[in-house]
Scaffold this motif. Structure first.
Motif, PDB file in Angstrom:
ATOM      1  N   ILE A 140      -4.465  -0.708   9.391  1.00 13.22           N
ATOM      2  CA  ILE A 140      -4.427   0.745   9.616  1.00 13.22           C
ATOM      3  C   ILE A 140      -3.255   1.115  10.533  1.00 13.22           C
ATOM      4  O   ILE A 140      -2.583   2.126  10.334  1.00 13.22           O
ATOM      5  N   GLU A 141      -2.971   0.244  11.507  1.00 15.26           N
ATOM      6  CA  GLU A 141      -1.847   0.464  12.429  1.00 15.26           C
ATOM      7  C   GLU A 141      -0.523   0.704  11.691  1.00 15.26           C
ATOM      8  O   GLU A 141       0.336   1.429  12.157  1.00 15.26           O
ATOM      9  N   THR A 152     -17.630  -1.168   8.512  1.00 16.48           N
ATOM     10  CA  THR A 152     -17.773   0.056   7.736  1.00 16.48           C
ATOM     11  C   THR A 152     -16.853   1.172   8.254  1.00 16.48           C
ATOM     12  O   THR A 152     -16.175   1.844   7.483  1.00 16.48           O
ATOM     13  N   GLU A 153     -16.830   1.333   9.562  1.00 19.22           N
ATOM     14  CA  GLU A 153     -16.020   2.410  10.148  1.00 19.22           C
ATOM     15  C   GLU A 153     -14.539   2.224   9.799  1.00 19.22           C
ATOM     16  O   GLU A 153     -13.855   3.179   9.402  1.00 19.22           O
ATOM     17  N   GLU A 154     -14.066   1.004   9.920  1.00 19.76           N
ATOM     18  CA  GLU A 154     -12.662   0.715   9.613  1.00 19.76           C
ATOM     19  C   GLU A 154     -12.375   0.941   8.128  1.00 19.76           C
ATOM     20  O   GLU A 154     -11.316   1.424   7.754  1.00 19.76           O
ATOM     21  N   LEU A 155     -13.361   0.556   7.307  1.00 14.14           N
ATOM     22  CA  LEU A 155     -13.166   0.717   5.864  1.00 14.14           C
ATOM     23  C   LEU A 155     -13.062   2.198   5.492  1.00 14.14           C
ATOM     24  O   LEU A 155     -12.192   2.602   4.708  1.00 14.14           O
ATOM     25  N   VAL A 156     -13.911   2.999   6.091  1.00 14.62           N
ATOM     26  CA  VAL A 156     -13.855   4.442   5.835  1.00 14.62           C
ATOM     27  C   VAL A 156     -12.515   5.009   6.302  1.00 14.62           C
ATOM     28  O   VAL A 156     -11.869   5.797   5.603  1.00 14.62           O
ATOM     29  N   ARG A 157     -12.076   4.557   7.474  1.00 15.36           N
ATOM     30  CA  ARG A 157     -10.788   5.046   7.992  1.00 15.36           C
ATOM     31  C   ARG A 157      -9.642   4.682   7.059  1.00 15.36           C
ATOM     32  O   ARG A 157      -8.775   5.492   6.763  1.00 15.36           O
ATOM     33  N   LEU A 158      -9.653   3.433   6.599  1.00 11.77           N
ATOM     34  CA  LEU A 158      -8.590   3.001   5.692  1.00 11.77           C
ATOM     35  C   LEU A 158      -8.606   3.844   4.419  1.00 11.77           C
ATOM     36  O   LEU A 158      -7.566   4.355   3.974  1.00 11.77           O
ATOM     37  N   ALA A 159      -9.796   3.992   3.836  1.00 14.22           N
ATOM     38  CA  ALA A 159      -9.899   4.718   2.564  1.00 14.22           C
ATOM     39  C   ALA A 159      -9.414   6.152   2.729  1.00 14.22           C
ATOM     40  O   ALA A 159      -8.662   6.671   1.890  1.00 14.22           O
ATOM     41  N   GLU A 160      -9.807   6.783   3.827  1.00 14.34           N
ATOM     42  CA  GLU A 160      -9.431   8.187   4.034  1.00 14.34           C
ATOM     43  C   GLU A 160      -7.944   8.327   4.352  1.00 14.34           C
ATOM     44  O   GLU A 160      -7.302   9.299   3.976  1.00 14.34           O
ATOM     45  N   LEU A 161      -7.420   7.326   5.033  1.00 12.31           N
ATOM     46  CA  LEU A 161      -5.999   7.356   5.398  1.00 12.31           C
ATOM     47  C   LEU A 161      -5.130   7.267   4.157  1.00 12.31           C
ATOM     48  O   LEU A 161      -4.187   8.043   3.977  1.00 12.31           O
ATOM     49  N   ILE A 162      -5.412   6.339   3.289  1.00  7.03           N
ATOM     50  CA  ILE A 162      -4.551   6.162   2.113  1.00  7.03           C
ATOM     51  C   ILE A 162      -5.153   6.847   0.883  1.00  7.03           C
ATOM     52  O   ILE A 162      -4.626   6.724  -0.214  1.00  7.03           O
ATOM     53  N   MET A 163      -6.270   7.550   1.079  1.00  9.84           N
ATOM     54  CA  MET A 163      -6.949   8.256  -0.007  1.00  9.84           C
ATOM     55  C   MET A 163      -7.135   7.355  -1.232  1.00  9.84           C
ATOM     56  O   MET A 163      -6.730   7.697  -2.347  1.00  9.84           O
ATOM     57  N   LYS A 188      -0.636   8.422   6.397  1.00  6.31           N
ATOM     58  CA  LYS A 188      -1.374   9.225   5.420  1.00  6.31           C
ATOM     59  C   LYS A 188      -0.653   9.190   4.087  1.00  6.31           C
ATOM     60  O   LYS A 188       0.566   9.278   4.025  1.00  6.31           O
ATOM     61  N   ASN A 189      -1.404   9.014   3.057  1.00  5.70           N
ATOM     62  CA  ASN A 189      -0.773   8.778   1.771  1.00  5.70           C
ATOM     63  C   ASN A 189      -1.699   9.246   0.653  1.00  5.70           C
ATOM     64  O   ASN A 189      -2.410   8.455   0.056  1.00  5.70           O
ATOM     65  N   PRO A 190      -1.704  10.533   0.378  1.00  7.51           N
ATOM     66  CA  PRO A 190      -2.624  11.018  -0.649  1.00  7.51           C
ATOM     67  C   PRO A 190      -2.125  10.641  -2.036  1.00  7.51           C
ATOM     68  O   PRO A 190      -0.935  10.460  -2.248  1.00  7.51           O
ATOM     69  N   HIS A 191      -3.051  10.472  -2.946  1.00  7.41           N
ATOM     70  CA  HIS A 191      -2.675  10.175  -4.335  1.00  7.41           C
ATOM     71  C   HIS A 191      -3.377  11.203  -5.221  1.00  7.41           C
ATOM     72  O   HIS A 191      -4.323  10.853  -5.923  1.00  7.41           O
ATOM     73  N   PRO A 192      -2.896  12.471  -5.168  1.00  8.94           N
ATOM     74  CA  PRO A 192      -3.654  13.537  -5.834  1.00  8.94           C
ATOM     75  C   PRO A 192      -3.844  13.301  -7.335  1.00  8.94           C
ATOM     76  O   PRO A 192      -4.937  13.495  -7.861  1.00  8.94           O
ATOM     77  N   ALA A 193      -2.808  12.827  -8.004  1.00 10.34           N
ATOM     78  CA  ALA A 193      -2.925  12.661  -9.459  1.00 10.34           C
ATOM     79  C   ALA A 193      -3.966  11.585  -9.791  1.00 10.34           C
ATOM     80  O   ALA A 193      -4.784  11.744 -10.696  1.00 10.34           O
ATOM     81  N   ILE A 203       0.839  -1.207   0.000  1.00 16.39           N
ATOM     82  CA  ILE A 203       0.000   0.000   0.000  1.00 16.39           C
ATOM     83  C   ILE A 203       0.869   1.251   0.000  1.00 16.39           C
ATOM     84  O   ILE A 203       0.594   2.209  -0.730  1.00 16.39           O
ATOM     85  N   ALA A 204       1.944   1.218   0.793  1.00 16.06           N
ATOM     86  CA  ALA A 204       2.800   2.401   0.916  1.00 16.06           C
ATOM     87  C   ALA A 204       3.441   2.766  -0.419  1.00 16.06           C
ATOM     88  O   ALA A 204       3.697   3.945  -0.694  1.00 16.06           O
ATOM     89  N   THR A 205       3.733   1.781  -1.257  1.00 16.02           N
ATOM     90  CA  THR A 205       4.421   2.064  -2.514  1.00 16.02           C
ATOM     91  C   THR A 205       3.452   2.196  -3.697  1.00 16.02           C
ATOM     92  O   THR A 205       3.875   2.488  -4.809  1.00 16.02           O
ATOM     93  N   SER A 206       2.180   1.991  -3.427  1.00 17.89           N
ATOM     94  CA  SER A 206       1.226   2.042  -4.536  1.00 17.89           C
ATOM     95  C   SER A 206       0.914   3.476  -4.934  1.00 17.89           C
ATOM     96  O   SER A 206       0.857   4.381  -4.108  1.00 17.89           O
ATOM     97  N   GLU A 207       0.695   3.692  -6.219  1.00 16.29           N
ATOM     98  CA  GLU A 207       0.336   5.027  -6.691  1.00 16.29           C
ATOM     99  C   GLU A 207      -1.119   5.127  -7.108  1.00 16.29           C
ATOM    100  O   GLU A 207      -1.701   6.198  -7.148  1.00 16.29           O
ATOM    101  N   ARG A 208      -1.705   3.977  -7.471  1.00 17.65           N
ATOM    102  CA  ARG A 208      -3.088   3.991  -7.952  1.00 17.65           C
ATOM    103  C   ARG A 208      -3.905   2.896  -7.271  1.00 17.65           C
ATOM    104  O   ARG A 208      -4.383   1.966  -7.908  1.00 17.65           O
ATOM    105  N   PRO A 209      -4.083   3.012  -5.961  1.00 17.96           N
ATOM    106  CA  PRO A 209      -4.803   1.950  -5.242  1.00 17.96           C
ATOM    107  C   PRO A 209      -6.322   2.070  -5.401  1.00 17.96           C
ATOM    108  O   PRO A 209      -6.839   3.172  -5.550  1.00 17.96           O
ATOM    109  N   VAL A 210      -6.987   0.937  -5.407  1.00 18.08           N
ATOM    110  CA  VAL A 210      -8.448   0.906  -5.373  1.00 18.08           C
ATOM    111  C   VAL A 210      -8.871  -0.151  -4.351  1.00 18.08           C
ATOM    112  O   VAL A 210      -8.293  -1.240  -4.300  1.00 18.08           O
TER     113      VAL A 210
END
Lengths: 164, 552
Positions: B328-329, B219-230, B333-338, B199-206
């Motif tokens: 999640i531990e 659901t709560e954990e899933l939202v946290r994961l998605a928001e954490l790694i964007m 944070k890992n945004p993928h703006p592009a 996950i840390a090295t991914s550029e286009r995660p889904v």
């Protein structure tokens, strides 16, 4: 590739049907299957020989493991193990050729367990190769009928498959 | 305390916290029904055993608690089969009790004898035939344990009439001994670390989220994961509601009738995080070209799902909630703006839409149901176009609000399931989004809904066709509409004949008032929406095609 799976199951009615049903439903091929009681009367043990590549065998193993009454599944194929099959072969042995048949049986260290004027029943135990060779050796005399157990297998050494 | 088998069964159900049983009586369950007569457990009498199974399933899906159904031997039991198979494919904890002929007659082709344990072997997580009343309490305990733990699934318990009629000393069972059943909940920490590294090295995660997210309450954990790694999140049909559909990272549904942007995102991703899904053929399309550039992390509680359909780089066996927490531990944070920008472009270019041409459109109706209910209703569906339009155009924001037969695709599921949902959630607005074909597969349940005052609203998207089959005939069989055009009864009159309410709607402006009237009504309501006859569900991945190549 052929794999030998040793499967410890609860000794309940219907377990064999569940296992057989699983193979049928998911389209896996059973080459042979042997079931019997174990050192623990609550458990039975199945030795299943199944054909498939690694991915298929992994699926077979995991699907078997999902059955509630299956306690343990182990793939013996890459482990040191002893395997044996038993066959009973009723072979044509009229007086002129009877001596020849008996000689072959001796060479294979097999046994004659029934004698009639025209036929003998030969009991042979061994790994698959030996049983196959015995059958080939007797074929020219005329095999009237034959029955085989399917493979049985145990790991070599002190390690054992138990419920724990 | 000496009790009959029937009484013991009810005691056991009470100890399991069961409040309601959906069932249909018959000869081989007489002792059980006799115990129900003055018992404390509520019984809902359906008009067909199939409906009892679906209602129990709907109840289970809405609550997360086991749903219980009961039928007699032979035809009663075989009528449950479709319902049990439906629950099995969608991992729903349904427990089916069936009567059986007396033990002395089993195997002798007795009157109303069917080998229901044999028949349901491949469609239950496990099943039991109880041959001695002394085993009954233990078996019931085991049945609930198996159905509700690990990967949930239906369990059937077959009880011969002499067993339910026999008396024995009842002692509650507290312990379950199943040496071969040990579900793994905690993920292997090594695998979690490997996944975190990917996950840390991914550029286009889904993230692809399935029904497992809902079963596990993650659901709560899933939202946290998605928001954490964007990472954007696509859900499978079964995963709908497991991730809020109005979340900026939501891609909606993927697969055959998924959104273009979900399918494009998966197709161009470099990392797929599949969570609680079996990645079936409706999701993957042509398997060889599914997410061709992606590494795959697959989390599931069922080890047999990992690598079954899609090759996996990091398989993680375990409960989805625990696995996501552990993951999640290890993440930062890992945004993928592009990447997110690209997805936003797709969302703008290829929105889910339909042509509003003044005619009555099914998508518009679903959207109106969403508006009128403020997105808060429990929506069951039948199967076919109605189901896909419901999935596409109602925005689900909470788990267990979308109740649909995903795996088996059972027409006739929605209405009885909605009845089960309404029993479980008496204060909530419940809809069944139906087609004119599907609704007729369990239409007799109007009697059940009316007699128990269950104000289920059935929105029949009536196009006079088996619409989804017709759509395929149009697209792939040169419009040869072989047996898909339907003669239908007057659904308004049918509803009224049963003592329910019926409303016919033919124009777009009538939709909202009709919906408001239906929701306000204390009765069950059939809304007969006469929609455009040859409307198609779009977009669509043609069969055998890559999911990135969509029609419409």
């Amino acid at each position: 590739m052929r794999h030998t799976l040793s499967v410890l199951v609860e000794n309940h009615p219907g377990v064999l049907a569940r296992v057989a049903n699983l193979f049928r439903r998911r389209g896996y091929n059973i080459e042979s299957l042997a079931v019997g009681s174990t050192e623990n009367p609550a458990l039975s043990r199945m030795t299943i020989v199944v054909e498939g590549d690694d991915r298929v065998i992994e699926q077979v193993t995991r699907q078997l493991d999902k059955l509630i009454e299956v306690i343990k599944v182990e793939n013996f194929t890459k482990e040191e193990h002893v395997n044996r099959e038993l066959a009973l072969i009723k072979v044509q042995a009229d007086p002129p050729r009877r001596g020849e048949v008996i000689q072959i049986v001796d060479i294979f260290r097999a046994h004659i367990v029934d004698v009639s004027p025209e036929t003998l029943i030969v009991e042979v135990t061994g790994d698959e190769g030996k049983v196959a060779a015995m059958i080939e050796a007797l074929r020219p005399f005329g095999i009237k009928e034959m029955v085989r157990t399917g493979k049985l297998a145990l790991l070599r050494g002190p390690r054992a498959l138990t419920a724990e | 305390m000496r009790l009959t088998g029937g009484e013991i069964l009810l005691k056991c159900l009470q100890e399991e916290g069961v409040e309601v049983v959906f069932g249909y009586p018959g000869g081989a369950v007489l002792p059980i029904y006799d115990a129900l007569y003055e018992g404390e457990i509520r019984h809902i009498l359906t008009r067909h055993e199939q409906a009892a199974a679906h209602a129990a399933d709907g109840y289970a899906r809405a609550t997360g608690r086991p749903g219980v159904c009961l039928a007699t031997s032979g035809p009663g039991a075989t009528n449950l089969v479709t319902g049990i198979a439906t629950a099995y494919m969608d991992s729903s904890p349904v427990i089916a009790f069936t009567g059986q002929v007396p033990t002395s007659l089993i195997g002798r082709d007795a009157f109303q004898e069917a080998d229901i344990t044999g028949i349901t072997m491949p469609i239950t997580k496990h099943n039991f035939l109880v041959k001695d009343v002394k085993d009954l309490a233990r078996v019931v305990k085991a049945a609930f344990h198996i159905a509700t733990t690990g990967r949930p699934g239906p369990v059937l318990v077959d009880i011969p009439r002499d067993v339910s009629g026999a008396e024995t000393e009842y002692e509650p069972v507290t312990e379950v001994k199943l040496p071969g059943y040990r579900p793994v909940y905690d993920p292997d920490p090594e695998r979690i670390k490997q996944a975190a590294k990917l996950i840390a090295t991914s550029e286009r995660p889904v993230i692809v989220a399935g029904g497992g997210v809902i079963h596990s309450g993650a659901t709560e954990e899933l939202v946290r994961l998605a928001e954490l790694i964007m990472a954007p999140v696509a859900t499978t049909l079964m995963g709908i509601g497991g991730f809020p559909g109005n979340h900026p990272l939501s891609l909606g549904m993927l697969g055959m009738h998924g959104t273009r942007y979900a399918n494009y995102a998966v197709s161009e991703s470099d990392l797929l995080i599949a969570v609680g899904t079996r990645l079936d053929d409706r999701i993957t399309g042509k398997i060889e070209t599914f997410a061709p550039e992606a590494k795959v992390i697959h989390i599931d509680i069922d080890p047999a799902e990992l690598g079954k359909n899609v090759r996996v780089d990091v398989p993680i066996v375990g409960d989805v909630k625990r696995a996501l927490r552990a993951l999640i531990e290890f993440l930062q944070k890992n945004p993928h703006p592009a990447w997110l920008e690209k997805i936003e472009t797709w969302k703008r270019e290829y929105p889910l839409t339909f042509e509003a041409n003044g005619k009555l459109k099914p998508q518009f109706i679903v959207r109106q149901i969403w508006e009128v209910t403020e997105g808060k209703a429990r929506i069951a569906t039948e199967v076919g176009q109605n189901q896909m339009w419901a999935a596409q155009f109602y925005t689900f924001t909470r788990p267990r609000s979308f109740i649909t037969s995903g795996g088996l695709g059972t027409m006739g599921f929605g209405f009885p399931a909605a009845i089960g949902v309404q029993v479980a959630c008496p204060e909530e607005v419940v809809f069944d989004i139906a087609g004119d074909g599907s609704i007729q597969m369990n239409i007799q349940e109007l009697a059940t809904a009316v007699s128990y005052d269950l104000p289920v609203n059935v929105a029949i998207l009536n196009n006079g066709f088996l619409g989804m089959v017709r759509q395929w005939q149009e697209l792939f069989y040169q419009r040869r509409y072989s047996y898909t055009e339907l003669y239908n009864p007057d659904f308004v009159k049918v509803a009224e004949a049963y003592g329910a309410e019926g409303i016919r709607v033919t124009k777009p402006e009538e939709v909202r008032p009709a919906l408001e009237q239906a929701i306000a009504s204390p009765k069950p309501v059939f809304l007969d929406f006469i929609i455009e006859r040859e409307e198609n569900v779009m977009p669509m991945v043609p069969p055998g095609e890559s999911i990135g190549k969509m029609l419409g």
